[in-house]
Every structure is written in structure tokens, then in C-alpha cells.
Design a protein around this motif. Structure first.
Motif, PDB file in Angstrom:
ATOM      1  N   ARG A  13       0.857  -1.183   0.000  1.00 27.57           N
ATOM      2  CA  ARG A  13       0.000   0.000   0.000  1.00 27.57           C
ATOM      3  C   ARG A  13       0.896   1.237   0.000  1.00 27.57           C
ATOM      4  O   ARG A  13       1.850   1.321   0.762  1.00 27.57           O
ATOM      5  CB  ARG A  13      -0.908  -0.005   1.232  1.00 27.57           C
ATOM      6  CG  ARG A  13      -1.679   1.293   1.501  1.00 27.57           C
ATOM      7  CD  ARG A  13      -2.671   1.598   0.377  1.00 27.57           C
ATOM      8  NE  ARG A  13      -3.208   2.943   0.480  1.00 27.57           N
ATOM      9  CZ  ARG A  13      -4.435   3.228   0.919  1.00 27.57           C
ATOM     10  NH1 ARG A  13      -5.235   2.264   1.317  1.00 27.57           N
ATOM     11  NH2 ARG A  13      -4.863   4.476   0.951  1.00 27.57           N
ATOM     12  N   ASP A  14       0.574   2.211  -0.869  1.00 27.45           N
ATOM     13  CA  ASP A  14       1.366   3.433  -0.926  1.00 27.45           C
ATOM     14  C   ASP A  14       1.125   4.279   0.328  1.00 27.45           C
ATOM     15  O   ASP A  14       0.241   3.998   1.132  1.00 27.45           O
ATOM     16  CB  ASP A  14       1.032   4.225  -2.191  1.00 27.45           C
ATOM     17  CG  ASP A  14      -0.405   4.713  -2.208  1.00 27.45           C
ATOM     18  OD1 ASP A  14      -0.707   5.681  -1.482  1.00 27.45           O
ATOM     19  OD2 ASP A  14      -1.234   4.135  -2.941  1.00 27.45           O
ATOM     20  N   GLY A  15       1.925   5.316   0.462  1.00 25.29           N
ATOM     21  CA  GLY A  15       1.861   6.146   1.660  1.00 25.29           C
ATOM     22  C   GLY A  15       0.885   7.297   1.598  1.00 25.29           C
ATOM     23  O   GLY A  15       0.819   8.107   2.530  1.00 25.29           O
ATOM     24  N   TYR A  16       0.098   7.365   0.529  1.00 24.89           N
ATOM     25  CA  TYR A  16      -0.848   8.471   0.374  1.00 24.89           C
ATOM     26  C   TYR A  16      -2.227   8.044   0.881  1.00 24.89           C
ATOM     27  O   TYR A  16      -3.140   7.769   0.103  1.00 24.89           O
ATOM     28  CB  TYR A  16      -0.896   8.909  -1.090  1.00 24.89           C
ATOM     29  CG  TYR A  16       0.384   9.572  -1.535  1.00 24.89           C
ATOM     30  CD1 TYR A  16       0.527  10.955  -1.539  1.00 24.89           C
ATOM     31  CD2 TYR A  16       1.479   8.806  -1.922  1.00 24.89           C
ATOM     32  CE1 TYR A  16       1.711  11.558  -1.920  1.00 24.89           C
ATOM     33  CE2 TYR A  16       2.677   9.401  -2.310  1.00 24.89           C
ATOM     34  CZ  TYR A  16       2.777  10.775  -2.301  1.00 24.89           C
ATOM     35  OH  TYR A  16       3.955  11.362  -2.682  1.00 24.89           O
ATOM     36  N   PHE A  17      -2.343   7.962   2.195  1.00 24.70           N
ATOM     37  CA  PHE A  17      -3.616   7.577   2.792  1.00 24.70           C
ATOM     38  C   PHE A  17      -3.975   8.567   3.886  1.00 24.70           C
ATOM     39  O   PHE A  17      -3.117   9.221   4.471  1.00 24.70           O
ATOM     40  CB  PHE A  17      -3.558   6.153   3.358  1.00 24.70           C
ATOM     41  CG  PHE A  17      -2.418   5.892   4.298  1.00 24.70           C
ATOM     42  CD1 PHE A  17      -2.492   6.241   5.647  1.00 24.70           C
ATOM     43  CD2 PHE A  17      -1.259   5.288   3.844  1.00 24.70           C
ATOM     44  CE1 PHE A  17      -1.437   6.001   6.510  1.00 24.70           C
ATOM     45  CE2 PHE A  17      -0.187   5.041   4.705  1.00 24.70           C
ATOM     46  CZ  PHE A  17      -0.284   5.392   6.035  1.00 24.70           C
ATOM     47  N   SER A  18      -5.263   8.675   4.144  1.00 23.03           N
ATOM     48  CA  SER A  18      -5.752   9.595   5.172  1.00 23.03           C
ATOM     49  C   SER A  18      -5.832   8.873   6.514  1.00 23.03           C
ATOM     50  O   SER A  18      -5.770   7.641   6.588  1.00 23.03           O
ATOM     51  CB  SER A  18      -7.132  10.118   4.795  1.00 23.03           C
ATOM     52  OG  SER A  18      -8.087   9.061   4.828  1.00 23.03           O
ATOM     53  N   GLN A  19      -6.000   9.640   7.562  1.00 20.73           N
ATOM     54  CA  GLN A  19      -6.127   9.050   8.894  1.00 20.73           C
ATOM     55  C   GLN A  19      -7.352   8.141   8.977  1.00 20.73           C
ATOM     56  O   GLN A  19      -7.319   7.124   9.675  1.00 20.73           O
ATOM     57  CB  GLN A  19      -6.228  10.158   9.949  1.00 20.73           C
ATOM     58  CG  GLN A  19      -6.170   9.642  11.380  1.00 20.73           C
ATOM     59  CD  GLN A  19      -6.064  10.763  12.396  1.00 20.73           C
ATOM     60  OE1 GLN A  19      -5.921  11.924  12.042  1.00 20.73           O
ATOM     61  NE2 GLN A  19      -6.133  10.419  13.669  1.00 20.73           N
ATOM     62  N   ASP A  20      -8.394   8.481   8.238  1.00 16.77           N
ATOM     63  CA  ASP A  20      -9.608   7.662   8.237  1.00 16.77           C
ATOM     64  C   ASP A  20      -9.377   6.286   7.623  1.00 16.77           C
ATOM     65  O   ASP A  20     -10.136   5.347   7.892  1.00 16.77           O
ATOM     66  CB  ASP A  20     -10.730   8.370   7.472  1.00 16.77           C
ATOM     67  CG  ASP A  20     -11.221   9.625   8.187  1.00 16.77           C
ATOM     68  OD1 ASP A  20     -11.002   9.717   9.416  1.00 16.77           O
ATOM     69  OD2 ASP A  20     -11.805  10.501   7.525  1.00 16.77           O
ATOM     70  N   GLU A  21      -8.345   6.153   6.810  1.00 11.32           N
ATOM     71  CA  GLU A  21      -8.056   4.877   6.145  1.00 11.32           C
ATOM     72  C   GLU A  21      -7.111   3.994   6.948  1.00 11.32           C
ATOM     73  O   GLU A  21      -6.909   2.824   6.604  1.00 11.32           O
ATOM     74  CB  GLU A  21      -7.443   5.133   4.761  1.00 11.32           C
ATOM     75  CG  GLU A  21      -8.354   5.859   3.793  1.00 11.32           C
ATOM     76  CD  GLU A  21      -7.643   6.218   2.502  1.00 11.32           C
ATOM     77  OE1 GLU A  21      -7.891   5.544   1.477  1.00 11.32           O
ATOM     78  OE2 GLU A  21      -6.818   7.166   2.534  1.00 11.32           O
ATOM     79  N   GLU A  22      -6.541   4.531   8.013  1.00 10.11           N
ATOM     80  CA  GLU A  22      -5.514   3.788   8.732  1.00 10.11           C
ATOM     81  C   GLU A  22      -6.025   2.505   9.367  1.00 10.11           C
ATOM     82  O   GLU A  22      -5.337   1.480   9.348  1.00 10.11           O
ATOM     83  CB  GLU A  22      -4.869   4.694   9.782  1.00 10.11           C
ATOM     84  CG  GLU A  22      -4.063   5.831   9.159  1.00 10.11           C
ATOM     85  CD  GLU A  22      -3.290   6.637  10.177  1.00 10.11           C
ATOM     86  OE1 GLU A  22      -3.295   6.263  11.373  1.00 10.11           O
ATOM     87  OE2 GLU A  22      -2.668   7.639   9.785  1.00 10.11           O
ATOM     88  N   ALA A  23      -7.213   2.532   9.930  1.00  7.49           N
ATOM     89  CA  ALA A  23      -7.751   1.335  10.588  1.00  7.49           C
ATOM     90  C   ALA A  23      -7.871   0.174   9.607  1.00  7.49           C
ATOM     91  O   ALA A  23      -7.548  -0.973   9.947  1.00  7.49           O
ATOM     92  CB  ALA A  23      -9.117   1.640  11.220  1.00  7.49           C
ATOM     93  N   ALA A  24      -8.306   0.476   8.389  1.00  2.00           N
ATOM     94  CA  ALA A  24      -8.449  -0.580   7.382  1.00  2.00           C
ATOM     95  C   ALA A  24      -7.088  -1.129   6.973  1.00  2.00           C
ATOM     96  O   ALA A  24      -6.931  -2.342   6.727  1.00  2.00           O
ATOM     97  CB  ALA A  24      -9.181  -0.040   6.160  1.00  2.00           C
ATOM     98  N   ILE A  25      -6.085  -0.252   6.881  1.00  3.26           N
ATOM     99  CA  ILE A  25      -4.729  -0.692   6.524  1.00  3.26           C
ATOM    100  C   ILE A  25      -4.168  -1.589   7.620  1.00  3.26           C
ATOM    101  O   ILE A  25      -3.585  -2.648   7.346  1.00  3.26           O
ATOM    102  CB  ILE A  25      -3.813   0.523   6.294  1.00  3.26           C
ATOM    103  CG1 ILE A  25      -4.293   1.323   5.077  1.00  3.26           C
ATOM    104  CG2 ILE A  25      -2.367   0.079   6.103  1.00  3.26           C
ATOM    105  CD1 ILE A  25      -3.592   2.655   4.902  1.00  3.26           C
ATOM    106  N   VAL A  26      -4.336  -1.177   8.875  1.00  5.74           N
ATOM    107  CA  VAL A  26      -3.866  -1.983  10.007  1.00  5.74           C
ATOM    108  C   VAL A  26      -4.549  -3.345   9.999  1.00  5.74           C
ATOM    109  O   VAL A  26      -3.904  -4.382  10.200  1.00  5.74           O
ATOM    110  CB  VAL A  26      -4.120  -1.252  11.340  1.00  5.74           C
ATOM    111  CG1 VAL A  26      -3.821  -2.166  12.526  1.00  5.74           C
ATOM    112  CG2 VAL A  26      -3.275   0.009  11.419  1.00  5.74           C
ATOM    113  N   GLN A  27      -5.846  -3.354   9.748  1.00  7.66           N
ATOM    114  CA  GLN A  27      -6.590  -4.617   9.722  1.00  7.66           C
ATOM    115  C   GLN A  27      -6.082  -5.533   8.609  1.00  7.66           C
ATOM    116  O   GLN A  27      -5.922  -6.742   8.801  1.00  7.66           O
ATOM    117  CB  GLN A  27      -8.078  -4.353   9.526  1.00  7.66           C
ATOM    118  CG  GLN A  27      -8.930  -5.630   9.547  1.00  7.66           C
ATOM    119  CD  GLN A  27     -10.418  -5.345   9.419  1.00  7.66           C
ATOM    120  OE1 GLN A  27     -10.842  -4.197   9.417  1.00  7.66           O
ATOM    121  NE2 GLN A  27     -11.211  -6.394   9.303  1.00  7.66           N
TER     122      GLN A  27
END
Length: 241
Positions: A133-147
């Protein structure tokens, strides 16, 4: 773990091959490890950023930068060789290739992230690139990335979000990531993707890789100011001793 402190930062005193062996053993034991590859710039950031300083003091810190080796020599500390982030990444990927480890790549631009994943998958076919996953994500997307990372339970997480962001991010979610070893790798994905050239071997042998990067990317000059600041602080520490 035996460490040598430079401006308060606890560096591992192991050489490159010993470092790889130790980290592989930690992964095999199921011990979660946060690796910080620290050069003079990282050390100076830690002097001024309290939260980052806390993370670095608890992490497995390796001497990525000839300035660290020179400082250790001046201070009479047993650090004799660099352990660079990109070489450590490659060495861990070689082990992942042999043992079928799972790997997740986080950060950099979409194109660089994709190319880095493709290149590493080609070169280390036995390793499993389970996600990127690239580094251009918002704080709202972080939970999904962690999951997503946690669902794969990778042995290796390499994060290229820049310092100190990459280490702050991994520390924030460490308890949820289900990762054996996580390491910030700065601009390593750019090199792997072929977007940035690493200094030729002769520059590396002469310990002038920092100068090559500066000449190749003049915009780095502000960041390079950390080197004389770091050296001045070390000289002051030496005089106090």
C-alpha cells in the motif's frame, strides 16, 4: 542486548551479519521487534522530538550512517561498521525467500510502491509479498490498513513513510499489526523501484554516499545540515568526557 549510546541513543554494537542473525532469531522466536536505522539526521530528530525519542530508546537501533561510526570512534565506543537500511532490507528478503516468510510493503508513491513490490517479488520468489500500500492515505483509512496487515500476519513489515512518521505510525499500531519485525526504510523503495540510484560502490567504499545523494538530489541540503550539527554535539560530548 549490548548497546553503545551516542547522544543518548542506544545503538546495537553488532556488525551487519550478526545483526541479520539476531533479527532472524527474534522472528523465529515470535518476538516482535521494531528496527530503527539511525543516521545523524535521525539522531538529531530524536534530540528534539520527545515521542520519537521514546520510540528510539525502546527500539532495536542500527548504525545507518558513516557519521555514527566516526562518532563512535571518537567516543571510544565499539561500533565498527554501518548497518544500512537498504542492505538490511535485502538481507532479510533473502531469508524470507529461503523460508517462505510473508512481507508487507507500506509507503512511498503509488508507482514506487507497486514497482518495489514487483521487483522484490521477482528477485525473491520464495518470499510472499502478501500486500502493499502506498503512503498516500488519510487518517480515516488507517484502521483498514492496520486490519489488512494484521489479517496477513507478515513476518516483515517495511514502511517507507519518512522519519519520524514511519516509526511513529508503526509504534502507534504495534499491538494490532500482528507483525514479527517492522522497520522504517525511508527512501529504499525508490532505489528498489529504480527511481533513485544508489551511490556507486567506489563512493560507498570511500564513505561518501551522503555526498553522492546530495549531488544527485540538491534539494536534500537542508536535511544534510543535520550532519554538522550532529558532529558538533558529539565533539562537545567528547570534550566533556
Amino acid at each position: 542486548m549490548k548497546v553503545a549510546r551516542i547522544l543518548g541513543i542506544p545503538f546495537s554494537i553488532r556488525g551487519f551479519h550478526e545483526t541479520v542473525e539476531e533479527l532472524v532469531d527474534r522472528i523465529e522466536r515470535g518476538e516482535q521487534t521494531h528496527v530503527v536505522t539511525a543516521n545523524p539526521e535521525i539522531v538529531m530528530i530524536a534530540q528534539e522530538h520527545q515521542e520519537f525519542r521514546r520510540i528510539v530508546e525502546q527500539a532495536y537501533v542500527v548504525p545507518d550512517g558513516i557519521g555514527i561510526v566516526y562518532a563512535a570512534k571518537w567516543l571510544g565506543l565499539p561500533i565498527y561498521e554501518r548497518v544500512t537500511g537498504i542492505e538490511l532490507l535485502e538481507a532479510l528478503m533473502q531469508v524470507a525467500d529461503q523460508r517462505g516468510w510473508k512481507v508487507y510493503l507500506l509507503g512511498a508513491s503509488p508507482e514506487v510502491n507497486r514497482l518495489a513490490a514487483e521487483r522484490l517479488a521477482e528477485r525473491y520468489a520464495g518470499a510472499k509479498i502478501v500486500g502493499h500500500r502506498d503512503g498516500y492515505f488519510s487518517q480515516d483509512e488507517e484502521a483498514a490498513i492496520v486490519q489488512e496487515i494484521a489479517e496477513h500476519k507478515p513476518e516483515l513489515l517495511f514502511a517507507a513513510l519518512g522519519a519520524p512518521k514511519q516509526d511513529l505510525w508503526m509504534d502507534r499500531y504495534a499491538a494490532n499489526l500482528q507483525v514479527s519485525l517492522m522497520m522504517g526504510v525511508g527512501g529504499s523503495f525508490d532505489v528498489i523501484a529504480g527511481k533513485v540510484k544508489r551511490a556507486p560502490r567506489v563512493w560507498q567504499r570511500l564513505h561518501l554516499e551522503w555526498l553522492y545523494r546530495l549531488l544527485s538530489q540538491p534539494s536534500r541540503w537542508r536535511r544534510q545540515l543535520a550532519i554538522p550539527r550532529f558532529l558538533w554535539k558529539v565533539v562537545r560530548e567528547t570534550k566533556k568526557a
